[in-house]
Design an enzyme around this catalytic site. Structure first.
Site, PDB file in Angstrom:
ATOM      1  CB  ILE A 118      38.083  45.766  40.359  1.00  7.94           C
ATOM      2  CG1 ILE A 118      36.822  45.872  39.483  1.00  7.94           C
ATOM      3  CG2 ILE A 118      38.489  44.305  40.482  1.00  7.94           C
ATOM      4  CD1 ILE A 118      37.040  45.400  38.019  1.00  7.94           C
ATOM      5  CB  SER A 119      33.494  47.324  43.568  1.00  7.35           C
ATOM      6  OG  SER A 119      34.098  48.556  43.836  1.00  7.35           O
ATOM      7  CD  GLN A 120      30.536  41.095  46.370  1.00  6.63           C
ATOM      8  OE1 GLN A 120      30.951  41.732  47.344  1.00  6.63           O
ATOM      9  NE2 GLN A 120      29.677  40.122  46.469  1.00  6.63           N
TER      10      GLN A 120
END
Ligand code: SAH
Length: 214
Positions: free
Chosen positions: A60-62
């Site tokens: 899951i992206s930053q």
């Protein structure tokens, strides 16, 4: 203030200090609980500004990168949006708060199944998730006002460029390697495409074909 409220305040502060300044984007990120998209032992890190592992070896992206990409899309509430790389579904949920309709595609069946469950739990009814190789886009729903790719390709995939409306915007990471990539914004004009480079980023690669079942 409760510990939860304090964590959320710090989360928003971190987003702002990393350049996420669009009020509508910040509002969506305040409302949609990132913890709902993270399973097991990482949920207590949900409000840290860092990528986290999810199933199928993906991430899951930053949050600040999610915010900056969303901001770069300049969404309007009338937009039909295509996202490639559903992953946890978090980015799609943020898009769904700001756009009319969101289509999201992932090559991993399990990720799509789990993301659909979260969308349903949160009552996000304007998102449709598909299992497919997203580099071909989604011809049956094209053209799109906005396209967001959350996995890195060497170049913008041709079918995605073709499925962008005139005046439409696509945001995607491009790069030759896993470590050096730039986030670019492509705007389709009457006569072609304008490109601008936003910042350096690091995403998992855009991979051909469907994922093996895990
Ligand atoms: N947007 C996600 C994070 C994406 S991680 C989130 O908010 O959590 C990148 C995702 O792209 C992974 O889930 C990976 O399976 C997917 N992906 C990689 N190549 C793909 C392709 N060709 N088609 C569709 N999805 C792809």
């Amino acid at each position: 203030m409760t510990a939860e409220a304090e964590r959320k305040m710090q989360f928003l502060y971190a987003l702002r200090s990393r350049g996420v300044t669009d009020a509508a984007v910040l509002n969506a990120m305040e409302r949609i609980d990132r913890a709902a998209f993270i399973r097991h032992y990482f949920t207590d890190r949900a409000y840290d500004d860092m990528p986290l592992p999810i199933a199928c070896g993906q991430t899951i992206s930053q949050p600040s990168v999610v915010g900056l990409m969303t901001q770069a899309l300049q969404l309007s509430s009338r937009d039909k949006v295509l996202e490639i790389g559903t992953g946890s579904g978090y980015q799609a949920a943020i898009l769904s708060a700001l756009a009319r309709r969101v289509y999201t595609i992932d090559r991993h069946r399990r990720l799509v199944r789990e993301a659909r469950e979260v969308f349903e739990t949160l009552g996000l009814a304007n998102i449709t998730a598909f299992v497919a190789d997203g580099s071909h886009g989604l011809a049956e729903q094209a053209p799109f006002d906005r396209i967001l790719v959350t996995a890195a390709a060497e170049d913008p995939p041709g079918p995605l460029l073709a499925q962008l409306k005139i005046g439409g915007i696509m945001v995607l990471p491009v790069g030759q390697s896993d470590t050096v990539q730039s986030l670019i914004r492509v705007t389709r004009t009457e006569t072609g495409f304008d490109y601008d480079e936003l910042r350096s980023v690091r995403f998992v690669p855009l991979v051909e074909g469907l994922g093996r079942e895990t």
